[in-house]
Design an enzyme around this catalytic site. Structure first.
Site, PDB file in Angstrom:
ATOM      1  CG  ASP A  76      -0.327  -0.079   2.530  1.00  7.40           C
ATOM      2  OD1 ASP A  76       0.731  -0.716   2.638  1.00  7.40           O
ATOM      3  OD2 ASP A  76      -0.870   0.490   3.509  1.00  7.40           O
ATOM      4  CG  ASP A 275       2.304   2.291   7.674  1.00  4.88           C
ATOM      5  OD1 ASP A 275       2.026   3.454   7.333  1.00  4.88           O
ATOM      6  OD2 ASP A 275       1.821   1.280   7.125  1.00  4.88           O
TER       7      ASP A 275
END
Length: 395
Positions: A76, A275
């Protein structure tokens, strides 16, 4: 890496979120990607699926992209990289004839690599080079502009100048990609010119992940013309010396009087994280950031989010979120406070949190922002796709 600066001064630093989704995209959020515009030049941070579509919906010019920074190689955050390269670098489908060797397969009379154009630079962790090469090679994609991949190597990564196995280097890929080793736990000045620099540090996620810090070089101080103009006129010194004073230089007037321009002031600092469930390794690089961009994948929103589980608490949601390598809004707000950030923008939201302007959607995002604000102590913005803003002066 040092190069000759093309910009004498950053008059504009603009951030545009091209995608703000976590894991799966939704009808209102695209996969992760962010565009940073430095005057007219464009740097991309992460490049999830369909980033090129988002660029076409934005005011960001694809042809101005000169650098791409990947935080980690989860799909992603990287699945849109090869298509973007093909679109912005005059890509075309190649021809494969039986009996050709790999070098011949990489050639096509329709596409010639213009080596006079500076290579588009890609930065990312180990695996970025192999991924880009394989994605282009196995789709027979030929590029008309050179590119180069620099990998940020962790201590556990190979240190030698190794080549990805199985796929030969493409004609468009520069052989000068660096394997950048850590120094004292960070990667300092992976790019630097006279106007802006980029450093990086590891942040903790479920896979090797990087956070980037963009530093504007010190900028001219604010000048008060009334302190200088009378002396300049009195001595019949050309008014053009005001330009030197504005730059902080010392000027000698016609009568020998010395005037000193105002001292330079600190440039803007942007911290762009991938992240993470713990970004503490980047703390000392990130201190006093003008802007922190931090993920906030999951939140506990009883009475607001209809999908909230009855048995959940803020503590249980945080534990579950951290176990998956991610953060809650409270964690983002606490880190922003810890580094003394001036502003905080949240992104990378679960698909359950829509990014449209429906009243219920805005209510959810407002609640997420408030959770971060309680820890940060300042207003917090929750990004939506195509949200764009100027990063103001550091003063």
């Amino acid at each position: 890496m040092t190069s000759v600066p093309k910009r004498s001064l950053l008059t504009s630093i603009n951030v545009t979120f091209l995608g703000t989704a976590s894991a799966q995209p939704s009808s209102t959020r695209n996969h992760s990607a962010l565009a940073l515009r430095l005057n007219r030049d464009v740097w991309i941070f992460d490049c999830g699926e369909a980033t090129q579509h988002q660029l076409q919906k934005s005011a960001v010019k694809m042809g101005r992209i000169e650098k791409i920074f990947i935080t980690h190689t989860h799909g992603d955050h990287i699945f849109g990289l090869a298509p973007l390269l093909a679109s912005c670098m005059n890509g075309a489908g190649g021809i494969v004839a039986e009996g050709q060797d790999q070098e011949q397969k990489n050639e096509d009379p329709r596409v010639a690599v213009d080596q006079n154009i500076p290579a588009l630079e890609i930065y990312g962790p180990l695996g970025t080079r192999a991924y880009v090469r394989a994605a282009l090679a196995y789709t027979y994609t030929l590029l008309g502009r050179p590119y180069v991949v620099h990998e940020l190597r962790f201590p556990s990564d190979p240190t030698e100048n190794d080549e990805p196995a199985g796929v030969a280097r493409l004609l468009a890929e520069s052989a000068h990609g660096r394997n950048i080793q850590m120094k004292d736990g960070v990667w300092p000045d992976i790019y630097k010119d006279g106007v802006v620099s980029v450093s990086a540090a590891p942040i903790l996620h479920s896979v090797p992940c990087v956070g980037y810090v963009v530093n504007e070089a010190p900028v001219p101080g604010k000048i008060d013309p009334s302190k200088y103009i009378p002396a300049i006129k009195r001595t019949k010194t050309p008014m053009s010396v005001m330009r030197q004073l504005q730059a902080g230089e010392k000027v000698v007037l016609n009568d020998g009087t010395e005037l000193q321009g105002p001292p330079r002031r600190q440039g803007r600092k942007l911290v762009i994280l991938g992240d993470t469930y713990d970004p503490s390794p980047i703390t000392h690089l990130a201190m006093d950031a003008d802007l922190l961009i931090h993920e906030a994948t999951n939140a506990h929103l009883p009475g607001i989010d209809k999908d909230t589980k009855e048995q959940d608490t803020h503590e249980s949601v945080e534990t579950r979120t951290k176990s998956r390598g991610h953060s809650t809004p409270q964690m983002a707000g606490a880190f922003a406070k810890n580094i003394g950030a001036k502003s905080l923008v949240l992104n990378h939201f679960s698909a359950r949190y829509p990014g449209d302007t429906a009243p219920e959607s805005l209510k959810i995002m407002n609640a997420i922002g408030q959770l971060a604000e309680r820890e940060f102590g300042k207003p917090v913005t929750c990004a939506a796709d195509l949200y764009s803003f100027e990063v103001g002066s550091s003063e």
